[in-house]
Design a protein around this motif. Structure first.
Motif, PDB file in Angstrom:
ATOM      1  N   ASP A 272       0.809  -1.226   0.000  1.00 44.43           N
ATOM      2  CA  ASP A 272       0.000   0.000   0.000  1.00 44.43           C
ATOM      3  C   ASP A 272       0.840   1.273   0.000  1.00 44.43           C
ATOM      4  O   ASP A 272       0.388   2.311  -0.479  1.00 44.43           O
ATOM      5  CB  ASP A 272      -0.932   0.004   1.220  1.00 44.43           C
ATOM      6  CG  ASP A 272      -1.987  -1.089   1.146  1.00 44.43           C
ATOM      7  OD1 ASP A 272      -2.301  -1.525   0.017  1.00 44.43           O
ATOM      8  OD2 ASP A 272      -2.486  -1.507   2.201  1.00 44.43           O
ATOM      9  N   ARG A 273       2.048   1.187   0.504  1.00 46.87           N
ATOM     10  CA  ARG A 273       2.899   2.382   0.562  1.00 46.87           C
ATOM     11  C   ARG A 273       3.737   2.559  -0.708  1.00 46.87           C
ATOM     12  O   ARG A 273       3.876   3.679  -1.216  1.00 46.87           O
ATOM     13  CB  ARG A 273       3.825   2.277   1.771  1.00 46.87           C
ATOM     14  CG  ARG A 273       4.709   3.511   1.987  1.00 46.87           C
ATOM     15  CD  ARG A 273       5.713   3.259   3.109  1.00 46.87           C
ATOM     16  NE  ARG A 273       6.662   2.219   2.753  1.00 46.87           N
ATOM     17  CZ  ARG A 273       6.985   1.191   3.550  1.00 46.87           C
ATOM     18  NH1 ARG A 273       6.430   1.060   4.743  1.00 46.87           N
ATOM     19  NH2 ARG A 273       7.856   0.286   3.144  1.00 46.87           N
ATOM     20  N   ASP A 274       4.284   1.448  -1.232  1.00 46.11           N
ATOM     21  CA  ASP A 274       5.307   1.545  -2.273  1.00 46.11           C
ATOM     22  C   ASP A 274       4.918   0.974  -3.632  1.00 46.11           C
ATOM     23  O   ASP A 274       5.667   1.127  -4.603  1.00 46.11           O
ATOM     24  CB  ASP A 274       6.588   0.848  -1.798  1.00 46.11           C
ATOM     25  CG  ASP A 274       7.134   1.460  -0.518  1.00 46.11           C
ATOM     26  OD1 ASP A 274       7.121   2.701  -0.417  1.00 46.11           O
ATOM     27  OD2 ASP A 274       7.567   0.699   0.374  1.00 46.11           O
TER      28      ASP A 274
END
Length: 473
Positions: A272-274
């Protein structure tokens, strides 16, 4: 004294060799010559020598349709691609018609003698028909993100990789998140102390097996030619379905791609972040990682991904806008390409400069206002060769038609009611957006369309009416 050729091809990469082969098949009576600026053939696959360089799509579709790929892997390393291209040129005799170290600097169409007068750094060539197979990016000048500051270590761009660079046991920061970055990171992570992929915006990444089990099975039960053709057709169809599904059902495809990242990295947080871009799948090119090697490197800790904005270089590495410093011994700037159409040649007609952005592409192969000039560009959302071979066969058909009808000049004439136009390579990738104002135009309807949709393009291009939109003399 100028050298005279019937068909002059600029560029000895996959496209140039393919065009030369198709033209010689269709018109064995014509002389064909390839001019290559560098000292070796294979274009991109000879230029790029960075760690892990490989095809970014399966090689059954990237290889020449007329010469079956017999290698074991479907995702193929760069040196083997280079060998395949070289072997193909030698087997077809095309290696004998290449002039190396010959950079085309300009081309001027003369109405008086119906010829292209082509200027090179080795002298002048005269040709009845000219085909540019120079790709679409600048070999000499990659995109520079103009990051300020000073770095005490070694700064490297993938396009100019030092042959003696040793990254063993060293800290590496790779700036970028495109096809080059996702290739370099896992390759360097095998020997580096640690590799960090530093990106401003995530990219969609999809794991794909290095080997194609269906193609392997086909090659066990069928001769090489039919097995290759079936595997190629199967992979073209699968790539097209992936693209169409991404465009029609972006939320579902986003969820499926997320599941793949979680399975590969073992982390929802990392996914979800990267690996969650702010745009829909295939708004920009989707990156392939063979056997999920990037995900594996992230999972085992030999590599990591940082999503943040860069402030500047500092002696010890890269300082981010949030204040963090990523320490590095080597920084790799995989920051993208700079477009250069027609190899940067100065194109003129009867001595007057031609406004390329003012021209319209006929089936993506010829440009309005330019007689006897072909342009061979591959797909940006599928294997390059799928589109470039379509164009090569179309140019060969046109030349055969001209021979059959006794015509010597063909020119696309765009109608006045084209409607809305857009760049003929139309995708939201940064390097394409930066150069949109430099590109010839296309429309939504054939023969002035190139849709980046292989099924629609194939139906229209392979059956193209050679009189619709073209004027012969």
């Amino acid at each position: 004294m100028a050298q005279t050729t019937d068909v002059l091809v600029v560029g000895a990469g996959i496209s140039g060799i393919n065009v030369a082969h198709r033209v010689r098949q269709a018109r064995p009576d014509l002389t064909v010559r390839i001019l290559e600026a560098r000292d070796a053939m294979a274009g991109t696959w000879d230029l790029f020598r960075y760690p892990g360089v490989r095809s970014d799509s399966d090689f059954f579709t990237l290889s020449f349709p007329f010469r079956p790929w017999r290698g074991a892997e479907s995702i193929v390393d760069g040196d083997r691609i280079r060998d395949y291209i070289t072997d193909t040129a030698r087997e077809t005799g095309i290696d004998k018609i290449i002039s190396y170290g010959t950079r085309v600097t300009g081309a001027d169409w003369s109405t008086a003698d119906s010829r292209w007068h082509v200027s090179t750094d080795q002298g002048e060539h005269v040709a009845s028909f000219l085909v540019f197979c120079t790709g679409y990016y600048d070999y000499d000048d990659p995109h520079d993100p103009e990051i300020k500051g000073d770095f005490a270590g070694q700064l490297v761009h993938p396009q100019f990789w030092p042959a003696d660079l040793d990254h063993s046991g060293r800290r590496v920061v790779v700036i970028g998140s495109g096809a080059t970055a996702v290739t370099v990171v896992p390759a360097m992570a095998r020997d580096a102390a640690h590799v960090t992929m530093l990106q401003r915006t995530p990219t969609y990444v999809l794991a794909q097996p290095r080997r194609d089990v269906i193609a392997d099975w086909l090659r066990r039960i069928l001769p090489a030619g039919p097995a290759h053709r079936i595997a190629r057709a199967k992979n073209i169809t699968m790539q097209w379905l992936l693209y169409r599904a991404s465009r029609r059902f972006p939320d579902r495809m986003r969820a499926l791609l997320r599941k793949g990242v979680i399975a590969g990295t073992g982390s929802e947080a990392i996914a979800d972040r990267d690996f969650a871009p702010p745009y829909a799948p295939w708004d920009q090119r989707l990156c392939i990682v063979p056997d999920g090697d990037l995900f594996t490197a992230v999972r085992d800790g030999s590599a990591s991904v940082v999503t943040a904005e860069i402030d500047r270089y500092v002696p010890e590495g890269v300082q981010l806008k949030d204040g963090r410093i990523l320490e590095a011994d080597i920084i790799v700037t995989a920051t993208g390409l700079r477009l250069k159409l027609l190899g940067g040649a100065d194109i003129r007609r009867d001595g007057e400069p031609v406004d390329l952005p003012g021209s319209v592409a006929w089936h993506g192969a010829l440009l309005s206002g330019l007689p006897n000039l072909g342009v061979c560009i591959g797909y940006i959302n599928l294997s390059w060769t799928v589109r470039s071979d379509m164009t090569a066969r179309l140019i060969a058909r046109i030349l055969k038609h001209m021979g059959d009808t006794g015509r010597t000049v063909v020119e696309p004439i765009a109608p006045g009611d084209l409607g809305e136009t857009f760049p003929f390579m139309d995708m939201q990738s940064g390097y394409l957006r930066r150069a949109a104002h430099l590109m010839p135009r296309a429309t939504a309807r054939y023969p002035w369309a190139i849709r980046q949709d292989v099924m629609a393009d194939a139906r229209a291009t392979n059956r193209a009416d050679l009189t619709n939109g073209l004027v012969y003399r």
